[in-house]
Design a protein around this motif. Structure first.
Motif, PDB file in Angstrom:
ATOM      1  N   ASN A  96      12.640 -35.296  28.381  1.00 16.56           N
ATOM      2  CA  ASN A  96      12.445 -33.954  27.842  1.00 16.56           C
ATOM      3  C   ASN A  96      13.710 -33.430  27.163  1.00 16.56           C
ATOM      4  O   ASN A  96      13.653 -32.800  26.103  1.00 16.56           O
ATOM      5  CB  ASN A  96      12.021 -33.003  28.962  1.00 16.56           C
ATOM      6  CG  ASN A  96      11.601 -31.641  28.450  1.00 16.56           C
ATOM      7  OD1 ASN A  96      10.661 -31.531  27.670  1.00 16.56           O
ATOM      8  ND2 ASN A  96      12.304 -30.605  28.875  1.00 16.56           N
ATOM      9  N   ASP A  97      14.871 -33.717  27.766  1.00 16.97           N
ATOM     10  CA  ASP A  97      16.133 -33.245  27.197  1.00 16.97           C
ATOM     11  C   ASP A  97      16.518 -34.000  25.930  1.00 16.97           C
ATOM     12  O   ASP A  97      17.231 -33.468  25.080  1.00 16.97           O
ATOM     13  CB  ASP A  97      17.254 -33.382  28.232  1.00 16.97           C
ATOM     14  CG  ASP A  97      17.100 -32.426  29.403  1.00 16.97           C
ATOM     15  OD1 ASP A  97      16.316 -31.463  29.280  1.00 16.97           O
ATOM     16  OD2 ASP A  97      17.755 -32.654  30.436  1.00 16.97           O
ATOM     17  N   TYR A 106      15.316 -42.146  19.273  1.00 13.79           N
ATOM     18  CA  TYR A 106      15.092 -41.506  20.574  1.00 13.79           C
ATOM     19  C   TYR A 106      14.983 -42.521  21.707  1.00 13.79           C
ATOM     20  O   TYR A 106      15.370 -42.233  22.845  1.00 13.79           O
ATOM     21  CB  TYR A 106      13.872 -40.586  20.507  1.00 13.79           C
ATOM     22  CG  TYR A 106      14.116 -39.406  19.598  1.00 13.79           C
ATOM     23  CD1 TYR A 106      15.096 -38.465  19.903  1.00 13.79           C
ATOM     24  CD2 TYR A 106      13.410 -39.260  18.404  1.00 13.79           C
ATOM     25  CE1 TYR A 106      15.356 -37.404  19.048  1.00 13.79           C
ATOM     26  CE2 TYR A 106      13.667 -38.192  17.549  1.00 13.79           C
ATOM     27  CZ  TYR A 106      14.644 -37.271  17.878  1.00 13.79           C
ATOM     28  OH  TYR A 106      14.906 -36.222  17.029  1.00 13.79           O
ATOM     29  N   ASN A 154       2.383 -33.352  26.882  1.00  6.89           N
ATOM     30  CA  ASN A 154       1.947 -32.484  27.975  1.00  6.89           C
ATOM     31  C   ASN A 154       1.095 -33.235  28.990  1.00  6.89           C
ATOM     32  O   ASN A 154       1.002 -32.840  30.145  1.00  6.89           O
ATOM     33  CB  ASN A 154       1.151 -31.296  27.416  1.00  6.89           C
ATOM     34  CG  ASN A 154       2.025 -30.368  26.599  1.00  6.89           C
ATOM     35  OD1 ASN A 154       3.172 -30.103  26.964  1.00  6.89           O
ATOM     36  ND2 ASN A 154       1.494 -29.866  25.491  1.00  6.89           N
ATOM     37  N   PRO A 194      13.238 -33.753  20.769  1.00  6.64           N
ATOM     38  CA  PRO A 194      13.301 -32.385  20.241  1.00  6.64           C
ATOM     39  C   PRO A 194      12.381 -31.447  21.025  1.00  6.64           C
ATOM     40  O   PRO A 194      11.367 -31.878  21.594  1.00  6.64           O
ATOM     41  CB  PRO A 194      12.831 -32.552  18.789  1.00  6.64           C
ATOM     42  CG  PRO A 194      13.150 -33.973  18.445  1.00  6.64           C
ATOM     43  CD  PRO A 194      12.930 -34.745  19.720  1.00  6.64           C
ATOM     44  N   GLN A 195      12.722 -30.185  21.028  1.00  6.79           N
ATOM     45  CA  GLN A 195      11.949 -29.195  21.776  1.00  6.79           C
ATOM     46  C   GLN A 195      10.494 -29.203  21.320  1.00  6.79           C
ATOM     47  O   GLN A 195      10.204 -29.153  20.126  1.00  6.79           O
ATOM     48  CB  GLN A 195      12.544 -27.797  21.588  1.00  6.79           C
ATOM     49  CG  GLN A 195      11.907 -26.742  22.458  1.00  6.79           C
ATOM     50  CD  GLN A 195      12.619 -25.401  22.361  1.00  6.79           C
ATOM     51  OE1 GLN A 195      13.550 -25.249  21.579  1.00  6.79           O
ATOM     52  NE2 GLN A 195      12.205 -24.447  23.172  1.00  6.79           N
ATOM     53  N   GLY A 196       9.596 -29.264  22.298  1.00  5.22           N
ATOM     54  CA  GLY A 196       8.172 -29.241  22.008  1.00  5.22           C
ATOM     55  C   GLY A 196       7.570 -30.604  21.736  1.00  5.22           C
ATOM     56  O   GLY A 196       6.350 -30.707  21.539  1.00  5.22           O
ATOM     57  N   TRP A 197       8.375 -31.666  21.730  1.00  4.11           N
ATOM     58  CA  TRP A 197       7.864 -33.002  21.428  1.00  4.11           C
ATOM     59  C   TRP A 197       7.352 -33.742  22.658  1.00  4.11           C
ATOM     60  O   TRP A 197       6.581 -34.680  22.538  1.00  4.11           O
ATOM     61  CB  TRP A 197       8.957 -33.845  20.771  1.00  4.11           C
ATOM     62  CG  TRP A 197       9.124 -33.578  19.303  1.00  4.11           C
ATOM     63  CD1 TRP A 197       8.906 -32.410  18.649  1.00  4.11           C
ATOM     64  CD2 TRP A 197       9.555 -34.517  18.311  1.00  4.11           C
ATOM     65  NE1 TRP A 197       9.185 -32.548  17.319  1.00  4.11           N
ATOM     66  CE2 TRP A 197       9.593 -33.836  17.081  1.00  4.11           C
ATOM     67  CE3 TRP A 197       9.950 -35.841  18.358  1.00  4.11           C
ATOM     68  CZ2 TRP A 197       9.980 -34.461  15.894  1.00  4.11           C
ATOM     69  CZ3 TRP A 197      10.343 -36.464  17.180  1.00  4.11           C
ATOM     70  CH2 TRP A 197      10.347 -35.787  15.953  1.00  4.11           C
ATOM     71  N   ARG A 201       5.832 -35.191  16.920  1.00  6.56           N
ATOM     72  CA  ARG A 201       5.749 -35.100  18.376  1.00  6.56           C
ATOM     73  C   ARG A 201       5.640 -36.501  18.953  1.00  6.56           C
ATOM     74  O   ARG A 201       5.282 -37.464  18.252  1.00  6.56           O
ATOM     75  CB  ARG A 201       4.530 -34.278  18.811  1.00  6.56           C
ATOM     76  CG  ARG A 201       3.197 -34.898  18.465  1.00  6.56           C
ATOM     77  CD  ARG A 201       2.020 -34.022  18.847  1.00  6.56           C
ATOM     78  NE  ARG A 201       0.749 -34.638  18.468  1.00  6.56           N
ATOM     79  CZ  ARG A 201       0.233 -34.593  17.255  1.00  6.56           C
ATOM     80  NH1 ARG A 201       0.870 -33.942  16.282  1.00  6.56           N
ATOM     81  NH2 ARG A 201      -0.918 -35.197  16.987  1.00  6.56           N
TER      82      ARG A 201
END
Length: 388
Positions: free
Chosen positions: A210-211, A143, A220, A214-217, A182
């Motif tokens: 964010n893109d 990533y 926040n 992975p979704q939700g990783w 995450r």
């Protein structure tokens, strides 16, 4: 292994000064191999404020002029995108100190009579694969690379007009039961145009993070996201910091998730086992994980200068293997001859395929139609399963 922990890897962009040096060195390797596939090249590059310096040893059956070498170096800097006052592809001073290969090294490496081609140097090389990503790479490094590749693609494609070539990323992931679940911290520092709106830059980079994840990783907590934490980053690249070939070897390999033998890759032709044996080690480790015989696999090779056969071959599946590591140690060298010539032949390495490897990692990349990244193929899986 611990089942729950945090782990971090970093990456640097194609415009990072050390990566500029790596790409120039590999451009010279490609130039020589395009002229003569058995060329010998060991090219080191230094870049600093408006200066490019080459040094090292070469041998080629075809004449290659200083003008061709200079053109290859400048074209690399132009492709990366440096047209700055402090580092410009066209106006930077250029010096070349490449000279002929040592006859003593040549006599140990060259094939002659009954003597097989020997290793270009002594050393240890490691390969690694794991099932954390589809490319069988450590997720933290995967990533980190992808974030910077997106920044570069948007810069080259003029999606945004405020990015400059130099950038770094760093991703920290939380692992639970041995699996990444995450991101806990994400860092990006990117060179930008003079007068760039910092909020606009931060919002753009956060969107890329964010893109890419992975979704939700995505964290926040705003305090877990760092974009240019020192503030302005207008002066960058070789103007801001000198760059040298071979200073980003962990970025080049596994982001610290696996051992590294210490030798750099860029600037070296494939007779140098620092490069070719690291590639075959990755290739074999990837076959093991790709065949479902382990979730993680580390392989080590060692060589002596002028000696063809490796001195040792070691496999560690970190307790995740479905067959014994000793079984893999016996079987894998029977599938590929691990001499320098055997490696180069099996992977088709005597081609001008190296400049593309010198940014965003030598591993975890898609195999190219012309043979680039051949060490990423999963073409021994069935043979390996049958052999064990």
């Amino acid at each position: 292994m611990r089942s729950s922990y945090l782990f971090t890897s970093e990456s640097v962009s194609e415009g990072h000064p050390d990566k500029v040096a790596d790409q120039i060195s590999d451009a010279i390797v490609d130039l020589f191999l395009a002229k003569d596939p058995v060329s010998r090249v060991a090219c080191e590059t230094m870049v600093t404020t408006n200066r490019i310096v080459l040094a090292g040893e070469v041998r080629c059956a075809q004449d290659i002029s200083l003008a061709e070498i200079e053109a290859a170096a400048r074209a690399t800097v132009k492709r990366i995108g440096y047209e700055q006052h402090g580092f410009h592809w066209q106006y930077a001073d250029f010096a070349c100190h490449l000279h002929g290969q040592s006859a003593h090294i040549a006599q140990g490496v060259d094939e002659s009579g009954n003597k097989d081609e020997g290793a270009g140097d002594q050393g240890i090389m490691f390969g690694f694969a794991c099932d954390e990503t589809p490319d069988l790479m450590p997720a933290t490094l995967y990533y980190s690379h992808r974030i910077l590749e997106k920044l570069a693609a948007d810069r080259h494609g003029k999606v945004v007009d405020f990015l400059e070539p130099d950038a770094k990323s760093q991703v920290t992931l939380a692992f639970e039961n041995g699996r990444p679940v995450r991101a806990t911290k994400v860092v990006v520092s990117t060179q930008h145009a003079v007068g760039c709106d910092q909020k606009k830059l931060r919002d753009y980079v956060k969107g890329v993070m964010n893109d890419t994840l992975p979704q939700g990783w995505m964290p926040n907590d705003e305090d877990a996201i760092f974009v240019n934490p020192t503030g302005l980053f207008e002066i960058g690249g070789p103007d801001g910091d000198a760059g040298l070939t071979g200073r980003k070897i962990i970025v080049d390999t596994y982001g610290g998730a696996a051992p590294h033998g210490g030798g750099a890759f860029s600037g070296k032709d494939p007779t140098k086992v620092d490069r070719s044996a690291a590639y075959i080690s990755r290739y074999l480790a990837k076959q093991v994980v790709g065949a479902g015989l382990a979730k993680r696999c580390t392989i080590q090779l060692s060589y002596a200068i002028g000696v063809a056969e490796p001195l040792s071959f070691y496999v560690d599946t970190h307790g995740t293997g479905t067959v014994g590591d000793d079984v893999l140690e016996k079987v894998l060298p029977e599938l590929v001859r691990l001499t320098p010539k055997g490696i180069r032949t099996h992977l088709g390495l005597n081609k001008p395929i190296y400049q593309r490897t010198a940014a965003y990692g030598h591993f975890g990349r898609a195999t190219d139609a012309d043979g680039g990244f051949s060490w990423e193929k999963l073409d021994l899986v069935e043979q390996l399963r049958a052999a064990v």
